[in-house]
Scaffold this active site. Structure first.
Site, PDB file in Angstrom:
ATOM      1  N   GLU A 141      25.103  18.345  78.562  1.00 15.78           N
ATOM      2  CA  GLU A 141      25.773  19.135  79.512  1.00 15.78           C
ATOM      3  C   GLU A 141      24.757  19.285  80.641  1.00 15.78           C
ATOM      4  O   GLU A 141      23.587  19.756  80.344  1.00 15.78           O
ATOM      5  CB  GLU A 141      26.386  20.331  79.041  1.00 15.78           C
ATOM      6  CG  GLU A 141      27.346  20.892  80.415  1.00 15.78           C
ATOM      7  CD  GLU A 141      27.926  22.006  79.543  1.00 15.78           C
ATOM      8  OE1 GLU A 141      28.329  22.947  80.049  1.00 15.78           O
ATOM      9  OE2 GLU A 141      28.333  22.324  78.395  1.00 15.78           O
ATOM     10  N   GLU A 145      26.433  26.195  88.286  1.00 14.77           N
ATOM     11  CA  GLU A 145      27.489  27.480  87.918  1.00 14.77           C
ATOM     12  C   GLU A 145      26.904  28.331  89.022  1.00 14.77           C
ATOM     13  O   GLU A 145      25.903  28.908  89.130  1.00 14.77           O
ATOM     14  CB  GLU A 145      27.307  27.854  86.431  1.00 14.77           C
ATOM     15  CG  GLU A 145      27.776  26.697  85.535  1.00 14.77           C
ATOM     16  CD  GLU A 145      27.617  27.369  84.092  1.00 14.77           C
ATOM     17  OE1 GLU A 145      28.596  27.575  83.548  1.00 14.77           O
ATOM     18  OE2 GLU A 145      26.518  27.576  83.713  1.00 14.77           O
TER      19      GLU A 145
END
Length: 265
Positions: A141, A145
């Site tokens: 991943e 964010e």
């Protein structure tokens, strides 16, 4: 994510459980095999069903206090709208939006221009790639964010083989809710570089491992009432919230300047 992975912290363990639980939901019923995606640029003049689909009818685990709903995904005036509102979905009081690509991608340059809602503790606005069950066998991943407890910063990080990588939390050029900001990560064998408005803000590489497996591309806006140490204590925002995405692009290795906004130009 701003945590010390591998240090045995309770928060790190909680997040690992959260992400492993999410693996089955991330692909939903659309986890069929597809060819590796090629370069593209999408300015969201419409929502292309051949490229994207909206997560709908599930959540990624008990940590998530909203359910994914296709009703929180829309394109208006050439801008993708990823929403959050107090409407029931997936046995949750709130519903939230997630858009994911059909295709999986590998090394290359990933870029998006987005604007978040204003400060809203307990919510996460994200632009990221993900590979793992059911998308693939290994959880890799790469993340941007913006935790809305502090929309003046972005978290740049991710996972390799299910283990969190070194995190950076740089200040943004301006708070993410005040204007559109360009985010990019360049994923190469043995290296990942993260850029904000064209400036390098973080880098992963030797001797630390980096992702190697194909991943899908995501935008999401979601909430929690349990991960308050990480995302802040949730407060009902009192009105619907929206993350706006002006455009997104992927440039495969060996190609460049496929659109004028690209850092490859």
């Amino acid at each position: 994510m701003t945590h010390q992975f591998g240090g045995g912290t309770m928060l790190a363990q909680t997040l690992m459980v959260m992400l492993l639980a999410s693996c089955f939901a991330l692909g939903g019923v659309h986890a069929e095999e597809r060819e590796l995606g090629g370069s593209f640029f999408d300015d969201f003049d419409r929502l292309d069903p051949e490229r994207w689909f909206a997560s709908d009818g599930w959540s990624n685990g008990n940590h998530q206090s909203c359910g994914w709903s296709k009703n929180e995904i829309a394109v208006t005036g050439g801008v993708l709208q990823v929403g959050f509102s107090r409407n029931p979905a997936a046995n949750r009081l709130y519903r939230c939006g997630e858009l994911q690509s059909h295709a999986r991608f590998s090394y290359g340059t990933y870029e998006a221009r987005l604007k978040t809602p204003p400060e809203a503790p307990g919510l996460n606005a994200a632009f990221f790639s993900y590979g793992g069950p059911p998308v693939g066998e290994v959880h890799d991943e790469i993340d941007f964010e913006i935790l809305l407890k502090d929309p003046a910063r972005v978290q740049a990080g991710g996972y390799v083989g299910g283990k969190g990588v070194e995190l950076a939390t740089p200040l943004l050029p301006q708070p993410a809710a005040k204007a559109f900001i360009d985010y990019a990560f360049v994923w190469e064998p043995g290296r990942v570089r993260y850029y904000v408005d064209g400036a390098l803000v973080h880098e992963l590489g030797e001797p630390a491992p980096t992702p190697e497996h194909q991943q899908k591309l995501y935008f999401s806006l979601w909430s929690t009432e349990t991960l308050s140490d990480w995302m802040g204590k949730f407060q009902d925002p009192g009105a619907p919230l929206t993350m706006e995405v002006d455009w997104v692009g992927y440039t495969a290795p060996g190609e460049r300047c496929l659109f004028p906004q690209s850092i490859t130009c």
